[in-house]
Design a protein around this motif. Sequence first.
Motif, PDB file in Angstrom:
ATOM      1  N   GLY A   1      13.487  15.786   1.552  1.00 58.99           N
ATOM      2  CA  GLY A   1      12.351  15.000   2.015  1.00 58.99           C
ATOM      3  C   GLY A   1      12.759  13.596   2.361  1.00 58.99           C
ATOM      4  N   GLY A   2      11.776  12.799   2.748  1.00 59.09           N
ATOM      5  CA  GLY A   2      12.045  11.413   3.101  1.00 59.09           C
ATOM      6  C   GLY A   2      10.811  10.777   3.711  1.00 59.09           C
TER       7      GLY A   2
ATOM      8  N   GLY B   1       0.822  -1.194   0.000  1.00 54.20           N
ATOM      9  CA  GLY B   1       0.000   0.000   0.000  1.00 54.20           C
ATOM     10  C   GLY B   1       0.861   1.250   0.000  1.00 54.20           C
ATOM     11  N   PRO B   2       0.253   2.391   0.320  1.00 49.69           N
ATOM     12  CA  PRO B   2       1.013   3.640   0.335  1.00 49.69           C
ATOM     13  C   PRO B   2       2.028   3.694   1.473  1.00 49.69           C
ATOM     14  CG  PRO B   2      -1.350   4.066   0.190  1.00 49.69           C
ATOM     15  CD  PRO B   2      -1.178   2.614   0.502  1.00 49.69           C
ATOM     16  N   ASN B   3       3.223   4.158   1.174  1.00 49.71           N
ATOM     17  CA  ASN B   3       4.281   4.408   2.153  1.00 49.71           C
ATOM     18  C   ASN B   3       4.429   5.929   2.227  1.00 49.71           C
ATOM     19  OD1 ASN B   3       6.230   1.709   2.689  1.00 49.71           O
ATOM     20  ND2 ASN B   3       4.821   1.566   0.974  1.00 49.71           N
ATOM     21  N   ASP B   4       4.061   6.508   3.377  1.00 41.91           N
ATOM     22  CA  ASP B   4       4.031   7.962   3.497  1.00 41.91           C
ATOM     23  C   ASP B   4       5.428   8.573   3.535  1.00 41.91           C
ATOM     24  OD1 ASP B   4       1.225   8.630   3.537  1.00 41.91           O
ATOM     25  OD2 ASP B   4       1.140   7.565   5.450  1.00 41.91           O
ATOM     26  N   ALA B   5       5.568   9.653   2.785  1.00 38.85           N
ATOM     27  CA  ALA B   5       6.805  10.426   2.723  1.00 38.85           C
ATOM     28  C   ALA B   5       6.432  11.902   2.733  1.00 38.85           C
ATOM     29  CB  ALA B   5       7.588  10.090   1.457  1.00 38.85           C
ATOM     30  N   VAL B   6       7.418  12.738   2.960  1.00 36.36           N
ATOM     31  CA  VAL B   6       7.226  14.189   2.930  1.00 36.36           C
ATOM     32  C   VAL B   6       8.281  14.798   2.013  1.00 36.36           C
ATOM     33  CG1 VAL B   6       6.149  14.416   5.207  1.00 36.36           C
ATOM     34  CG2 VAL B   6       8.638  14.441   5.024  1.00 36.36           C
ATOM     35  N   ASP B   7       7.905  15.858   1.333  1.00 34.02           N
ATOM     36  CA  ASP B   7       8.831  16.671   0.541  1.00 34.02           C
ATOM     37  C   ASP B   7       8.607  18.113   0.940  1.00 34.02           C
ATOM     38  OD1 ASP B   7      10.122  14.700  -1.181  1.00 34.02           O
ATOM     39  OD2 ASP B   7       8.136  14.430  -2.064  1.00 34.02           O
ATOM     40  N   VAL B   8       9.689  18.889   1.017  1.00 34.42           N
ATOM     41  CA  VAL B   8       9.600  20.273   1.468  1.00 34.42           C
ATOM     42  C   VAL B   8      10.124  21.213   0.390  1.00 34.42           C
ATOM     43  CG1 VAL B   8      10.281  21.946   3.229  1.00 34.42           C
ATOM     44  CG2 VAL B   8       9.917  19.542   3.861  1.00 34.42           C
TER      45      VAL B   8
END
Length: 163
Positions: free
Chosen positions: A54-55, A14-21
């Motif tokens: 991000g990561g 399923g979705p693996n949450d990440a963030v980008d800034v």
Amino acid sequence: LVSQSGPGRLRHPGPNDAVDVVAMRTGPGGRDEVLLIARHIDAAAEAGRFALPGGFVEPGEALPAAARRELQEATGLSIAAAALVPVAVVEGGGRDPRDTDERCVRAHVFVIRLADGVRPVVRGGSDAARAFFVDVERLPGRLAFDHDLLLRQALQALTPTPG
């Protein structure tokens, strides 16, 4: 069930949450600049490419806290999580080279505009070989992943609408 964890693989189905800034500042001459990183040449994905900081989100971590942590780890830039503005959520569709039929990266995109005159010292860290601000009109080629699209979305979110 075969584990797909390891370098270059996503942690769970399923979705693996990440963030980008998208960290913006006003550069010399009043031109917008964005903070980019150069990924290490041995990074698990998009090695050596320029990207937004991000990561991945850690289990139980709030999204703004993850964005703050990733920004600081990758660039040394420390900001308040409350200053981050969410602008988009994108996932799947092959936007990330690690996506498979069963797993994908779901990126939560945040933007922050640094106060005028703020000239923070940034440096590469974690998976970043270096960090630097660059004029948004003079980006160093196509960015890693779908970060060109994410940057455009963030710039649109920052542009005041007439009325």
